[in-house]
Design an enzyme around this catalytic site. Structure first.
Site, PDB file in Angstrom:
ATOM      1  N   ARG A 155       0.853  -1.194   0.000  1.00 48.27           N
ATOM      2  CA  ARG A 155       0.000   0.000   0.000  1.00 48.27           C
ATOM      3  C   ARG A 155       0.881   1.233   0.000  1.00 48.27           C
ATOM      4  O   ARG A 155       1.841   1.308   0.778  1.00 48.27           O
ATOM      5  CB  ARG A 155      -0.867   0.035   1.267  1.00 48.27           C
ATOM      6  N   GLU A 156       0.552   2.193  -0.835  1.00 45.83           N
ATOM      7  CA  GLU A 156       1.315   3.433  -0.823  1.00 45.83           C
ATOM      8  C   GLU A 156       1.153   4.072   0.558  1.00 45.83           C
ATOM      9  O   GLU A 156       0.089   4.007   1.157  1.00 45.83           O
ATOM     10  CB  GLU A 156       0.798   4.375  -1.915  1.00 45.83           C
ATOM     11  N   LYS A 205      -3.806 -12.162  -6.818  1.00 44.24           N
ATOM     12  CA  LYS A 205      -3.639 -10.711  -6.719  1.00 44.24           C
ATOM     13  C   LYS A 205      -4.923  -9.969  -7.094  1.00 44.24           C
ATOM     14  O   LYS A 205      -5.401  -9.095  -6.370  1.00 44.24           O
ATOM     15  CB  LYS A 205      -2.467 -10.259  -7.610  1.00 44.24           C
ATOM     16  N   LEU A 251     -13.410  -0.948   5.949  1.00 47.77           N
ATOM     17  CA  LEU A 251     -14.837  -0.678   6.119  1.00 47.77           C
ATOM     18  C   LEU A 251     -15.068   0.806   6.407  1.00 47.77           C
ATOM     19  O   LEU A 251     -16.002   1.164   7.109  1.00 47.77           O
ATOM     20  CB  LEU A 251     -15.413  -1.534   7.260  1.00 47.77           C
ATOM     21  N   ALA A 253     -16.442   4.095   5.161  1.00 49.55           N
ATOM     22  CA  ALA A 253     -17.314   4.615   4.104  1.00 49.55           C
ATOM     23  C   ALA A 253     -16.904   6.041   3.742  1.00 49.55           C
ATOM     24  O   ALA A 253     -16.237   6.715   4.522  1.00 49.55           O
ATOM     25  CB  ALA A 253     -18.755   4.592   4.594  1.00 49.55           C
ATOM     26  N   GLY A 258      -9.754   5.078  -4.777  1.00 46.69           N
ATOM     27  CA  GLY A 258      -9.072   5.587  -5.962  1.00 46.69           C
ATOM     28  C   GLY A 258      -7.693   4.962  -6.009  1.00 46.69           C
ATOM     29  O   GLY A 258      -7.449   3.922  -5.408  1.00 46.69           O
ATOM     30  N   CYS A 261      -4.296   1.251  -8.283  1.00 42.75           N
ATOM     31  CA  CYS A 261      -4.551  -0.195  -8.300  1.00 42.75           C
ATOM     32  C   CYS A 261      -6.030  -0.581  -8.293  1.00 42.75           C
ATOM     33  O   CYS A 261      -6.492  -1.211  -9.238  1.00 42.75           O
ATOM     34  CB  CYS A 261      -3.831  -0.862  -7.136  1.00 42.75           C
ATOM     35  N   LYS A 321      -5.255   9.007  -1.213  1.00 36.90           N
ATOM     36  CA  LYS A 321      -5.329   8.627   0.193  1.00 36.90           C
ATOM     37  C   LYS A 321      -4.185   9.339   0.909  1.00 36.90           C
ATOM     38  O   LYS A 321      -3.309   9.919   0.246  1.00 36.90           O
ATOM     39  CB  LYS A 321      -5.221   7.116   0.353  1.00 36.90           C
TER      40      LYS A 321
HETATM   41  C1  UDX Z   1       3.134  -0.831 -11.073  1.00 37.37           C
HETATM   42  C2  UDX Z   1       1.919  -1.378 -11.868  1.00 37.37           C
HETATM   43  O1  UDX Z   1       1.304  -0.368 -12.629  1.00 37.37           O
HETATM   44  C3  UDX Z   1       0.905  -2.018 -11.002  1.00 37.37           C
HETATM   45  O2  UDX Z   1      -0.005  -2.745 -11.767  1.00 37.37           O
HETATM   46  C4  UDX Z   1       1.536  -2.959 -10.059  1.00 37.37           C
HETATM   47  O3  UDX Z   1       0.658  -3.671  -9.287  1.00 37.37           O
HETATM   48  C5  UDX Z   1       2.518  -2.221  -9.297  1.00 37.37           C
HETATM   49  O4  UDX Z   1       3.516  -1.764 -10.151  1.00 37.37           O
HETATM   50  P1  UDX Z   1       4.002   1.402 -10.021  1.00 37.37           P
HETATM   51  O5  UDX Z   1       5.217   0.819  -9.414  1.00 37.37           O
HETATM   52  O6  UDX Z   1       3.251   2.421  -9.223  1.00 37.37           O
HETATM   53  O7  UDX Z   1       2.869   0.317 -10.380  1.00 37.37           O
HETATM   54  O8  UDX Z   1       4.382   1.886 -11.496  1.00 37.37           O
HETATM   55  P2  UDX Z   1       5.023   3.240 -11.992  1.00 37.37           P
HETATM   56  O9  UDX Z   1       5.087   4.227 -10.875  1.00 37.37           O
HETATM   57  O10 UDX Z   1       4.353   3.568 -13.273  1.00 37.37           O
HETATM   58  O11 UDX Z   1       6.543   2.829 -12.290  1.00 37.37           O
HETATM   59  C6  UDX Z   1       6.963   2.009 -13.312  1.00 37.37           C
HETATM   60  C7  UDX Z   1       8.419   2.351 -13.653  1.00 37.37           C
HETATM   61  O12 UDX Z   1       8.877   1.454 -14.669  1.00 37.37           O
HETATM   62  C8  UDX Z   1       8.622   3.759 -14.192  1.00 37.37           C
HETATM   63  O13 UDX Z   1       9.641   4.413 -13.471  1.00 37.37           O
HETATM   64  C9  UDX Z   1       9.025   3.549 -15.659  1.00 37.37           C
HETATM   65  O14 UDX Z   1       9.908   4.539 -16.143  1.00 37.37           O
HETATM   66  C10 UDX Z   1       9.669   2.176 -15.590  1.00 37.37           C
HETATM   67  N1  UDX Z   1       9.717   1.452 -16.875  1.00 37.37           N
HETATM   68  C11 UDX Z   1       8.636   1.380 -17.672  1.00 37.37           C
HETATM   69  C12 UDX Z   1      10.880   0.800 -17.253  1.00 37.37           C
HETATM   70  O15 UDX Z   1      11.892   0.872 -16.562  1.00 37.37           O
HETATM   71  N2  UDX Z   1      10.899   0.067 -18.413  1.00 37.37           N
HETATM   72  C13 UDX Z   1       9.841   0.016 -19.233  1.00 37.37           C
HETATM   73  O16 UDX Z   1       9.919  -0.631 -20.291  1.00 37.37           O
HETATM   74  C14 UDX Z   1       8.677   0.696 -18.849  1.00 37.37           C
HETATM   75  C1  UDX Z   2      -3.665  -1.212  -2.877  1.00 31.89           C
HETATM   76  C2  UDX Z   2      -3.623  -2.574  -2.158  1.00 31.89           C
HETATM   77  O1  UDX Z   2      -4.186  -2.418  -0.847  1.00 31.89           O
HETATM   78  C3  UDX Z   2      -2.193  -3.102  -2.084  1.00 31.89           C
HETATM   79  O2  UDX Z   2      -2.193  -4.412  -1.532  1.00 31.89           O
HETATM   80  C4  UDX Z   2      -1.541  -3.132  -3.480  1.00 31.89           C
HETATM   81  O3  UDX Z   2      -2.082  -4.149  -4.283  1.00 31.89           O
HETATM   82  C5  UDX Z   2      -1.681  -1.788  -4.155  1.00 31.89           C
HETATM   83  O4  UDX Z   2      -3.057  -1.359  -4.150  1.00 31.89           O
HETATM   84  P1  UDX Z   2      -3.148   1.326  -2.325  1.00 31.89           P
HETATM   85  O5  UDX Z   2      -3.843   1.594  -3.613  1.00 31.89           O
HETATM   86  O6  UDX Z   2      -1.816   1.935  -2.079  1.00 31.89           O
HETATM   87  O7  UDX Z   2      -2.966  -0.254  -2.100  1.00 31.89           O
HETATM   88  O8  UDX Z   2      -4.085   1.847  -1.151  1.00 31.89           O
HETATM   89  P2  UDX Z   2      -5.186   1.232  -0.168  1.00 31.89           P
HETATM   90  O9  UDX Z   2      -4.763   1.543   1.218  1.00 31.89           O
HETATM   91  O10 UDX Z   2      -5.501  -0.168  -0.478  1.00 31.89           O
HETATM   92  O11 UDX Z   2      -6.449   2.170  -0.493  1.00 31.89           O
HETATM   93  C6  UDX Z   2      -7.040   2.206  -1.781  1.00 31.89           C
HETATM   94  C7  UDX Z   2      -8.168   3.205  -1.811  1.00 31.89           C
HETATM   95  O12 UDX Z   2      -9.283   2.766  -1.044  1.00 31.89           O
HETATM   96  C8  UDX Z   2      -7.834   4.610  -1.288  1.00 31.89           C
HETATM   97  O13 UDX Z   2      -8.413   5.579  -2.140  1.00 31.89           O
HETATM   98  C9  UDX Z   2      -8.488   4.652   0.070  1.00 31.89           C
HETATM   99  O14 UDX Z   2      -8.829   5.964   0.479  1.00 31.89           O
HETATM  100  C10 UDX Z   2      -9.729   3.802  -0.174  1.00 31.89           C
HETATM  101  N1  UDX Z   2     -10.291   3.187   1.053  1.00 31.89           N
HETATM  102  C11 UDX Z   2      -9.546   2.279   1.747  1.00 31.89           C
HETATM  103  C12 UDX Z   2     -11.589   3.483   1.442  1.00 31.89           C
HETATM  104  O15 UDX Z   2     -12.287   4.284   0.802  1.00 31.89           O
HETATM  105  N2  UDX Z   2     -12.096   2.847   2.553  1.00 31.89           N
HETATM  106  C13 UDX Z   2     -11.393   1.955   3.276  1.00 31.89           C
HETATM  107  O16 UDX Z   2     -11.919   1.428   4.257  1.00 31.89           O
HETATM  108  C14 UDX Z   2     -10.064   1.650   2.865  1.00 31.89           C
END
Ligand code: UDX
Ligand code: UDX
Length: 452
Positions: A155-156, A205, A251, A253, A258, A261, A321
């Site tokens: 999670r970010e 996943k 949970l 609300a 957003g 992922c 978030k």
């Molecule tokens: C990614 C995926 O989008 C998501 O589905 C997965 O679950 C988590 O990993 P994220 O790490 O947030 O998410 O991706 P992003 O921030 O877009 O970073 C990808 C990096 O790969 C970028 O720095 C981009 O420059 C690099 N890249 C892309 C390469 O090095 N080689 C490539 O051919 C394409």
């Molecule tokens: C998600 C997954 O949790 C993580 O395992 C990985 O697959 C990447 O994607 P992330 O997107 O970083 O992580 O955030 P997460 O904490 O899961 O929240 C996702 C969104 O749901 C946020 O917009 C958050 O505000 C929202 N949220 C979360 C709610 O609206 N209600 C909740 O109870 C929990």
């Protein structure tokens, strides 16, 4: 110590690289983006993530973490290659795999010794087999390799803690020997390791993220019913969560989910189901409820302010978030766009995401803090539940506003207290107010029955 190459220094890649280095391995992190690599060499992180900079610095200094744009350099001594490139949403909702293809081709062309290629990005079921074919077809001469799926669950905002203390590690491969070697890399994390085939790992996943998104849409649907019946969804969720079969997580609300992922993963899973002749009706409802939640903010503003044209609305938070500067598919984007269509003026404040937002949002006035944001606003909307919004001096906020309208998209305030302070306050599913009897309940016919 193992030699590991990580391809991509986005959220997943840089956290994976830094954490494996911290466990004592030697990591070369590769990205095709020269600027990101140059910045990393200067100590500038590609993302905002708590604890990342110090971990990267520590491991660079110890000689365990290196950065490059060269596949030759990155693969020279590597035994494991983690593919962590982006898999954004494609045209029909399916995942766009062009970056995974590019990474697989580049690895194939350069590899001159056996490798274990591990997919960490979220990829459609079947991608592991597809990657194996791409590597095979693009090798100048045959060299042994295996493909393993090891999906990320980071999670970010808490990515480092999630990496170092996972609930489980999932490994999928057609080669038990390769899966065992990747399992060994994860042994210091002391978490259960689920070993399965490639497709099942990829599906774990999607099913996990879709289930978490479903919980959020479920509680949002309950919130909407709570609002109609005068119950408080926060207490409902708390009461439900003590049941061990349910639990308290995911949970909350509000304005809905957003980020990079959940929105794309639910959509991609629904797309996969449809392409194979299945009807993903639950996933469709999950997405529909989530879209609706964002627009409910607009309806709530209209209820309080009437016509929104010419009104000034302040957005508290822009990131999808707290504890991240990421605005990918953030509810703030949808809300701002719709408000602008309706002719409203937008002000916004976010502790860290304003730089990112400034690149994609136009005609927005950014404020220096929440108090500055409140100045002259006809309404404030809590979009992101940053901690620093939770204990503001609300008297000062109210005095700065043109009208004291507060729409709490994350249910962070106490409804009774806000109303007592003179705010026109609305939240999501918090119908119960101890000063009121629940609106319209019991309905008139039931009330008569009860009396007789
Ligand atoms: C990614 C995926 O989008 C998501 O589905 C997965 O679950 C988590 O990993 P994220 O790490 O947030 O998410 O991706 P992003 O921030 O877009 O970073 C990808 C990096 O790969 C970028 O720095 C981009 O420059 C690099 N890249 C892309 C390469 O090095 N080689 C490539 O051919 C394409
Ligand atoms: C998600 C997954 O949790 C993580 O395992 C990985 O697959 C990447 O994607 P992330 O997107 O970083 O992580 O955030 P997460 O904490 O899961 O929240 C996702 C969104 O749901 C946020 O917009 C958050 O505000 C929202 N949220 C979360 C709610 O609206 N209600 C909740 O109870 C929990």
């Amino acid at each position: 110590m193992r030699e590991i190459c990580v391809v991509g220094v986005g959220y997943v890649g840089i956290v994976t690289g830094a954490c494996f280095a911290d466990l004592g391995n030697r990591i070369t992190a590769l990205d095709i983006n020269q600027e990101k690599i140059d910045n990393l060499k200067k100590g500038i992180m590609p993302i905002y993530e708590s604890g990342l900079r110090s971990m990267v610095e520590r491991n660079v200094q110890a000689g365990r973490l290196h950065f490059t744009t060269s596949y030759e350099e990155a693969l020279k001594d590597a035994k494991f290659v983690f593919i962590c490139v982006g898999t954004p949403e494609g045209v029909d909702g399916e995942a766009d795999l062009q970056y995974v293809r590019d990474a697989a081709c580049s690895i194939a062309q350069v590899m001159d010794h056996p490798l274990i290629i591990i997919n960490k990005s979220t990829v459609p079921v079947g991608t592991g087999d597809w990657v194996a074919n791409i590597v095979r077809e693009n090798q100048p001469k045959p060299v042994d390799f295996s493909v393993v799926s090891c999906p990320e669950f980071l999670r970010e905002g808490s990515a480092i803690a999630d990496f170092l203390n996972p609930d489980r590690t999932v490994l999928g491969s057609l080669s038990p020997e390769a899966a065992n070697q990747v399992a060994e890399l994860h042994l210091p994390l002391r978490a259960p390791i689920v070993v399965t085939d490639l497709r099942t790992a990829e599906m774990i996943k999607y099913a996990s993220n879709a289930f978490l998104a479903t919980r959020i849409s479920f509680i949002n649907e309950i919130a909407n019913v709570c609002e109609a019946l005068g119950a408080d969804v926060k207490e409902v969720a708390q009461g439900m969560g003590y049941d061990k079969r349910i639990g308290h997580h995911f949970l909350d609300a509000g304005i809905g989910y957003g980020g990079s992922c959940f929105p794309k993963d639910v959509k991609a899973l629904a797309y996969m189901a449809q392409v194979h002749g299945r009807h993903p009706q639950l996933l469709q409802a999950v997405m529909e409820i989530n879209t609706h939640q964002r627009l409910r903010v607009i309806h709530k503003l209209q209820e309080e302010l009437g016509e929104l044209a010419g009104k000034t609305i302040g957005l508290m938070g822009l990131a999808f978030k707290p504890n991240t500067d990421d605005i990918r598919d953030a509810p703030a984007l949808t809300v701002a766009e719709r408000l602008q269509e309706l002719g409203a003026r937008i002000r916004a404040y976010d502790p860290v995401a304003m730089d990112q937002a400034g690149r994609v949002m136009s005609d927005i006035t950014f404020a220096t803090d929440a108090y500055d944001l409140a100045k002259g606003c006809d309404a404030l909307v809590v979009v992101t539940d940053w901690n620093e919004f939770k204990q503001l001096d609300m008297k000062r906020i109210k005095e700065a506003m043109a009208q004291p309208v507060l729409v709490d998209g994350r249910n962070i305030y106490n409804p009774k207290r806000m109303r007592e302070m003179g705010f026109t306050y609305s939240a999501f599913g918090r119908g119960y107010d101890s000063t009121d009897s629940p609106a319209g309940w019991p309905p008139p016919d039931k009330a008569t029955e009860a009396k007789s």
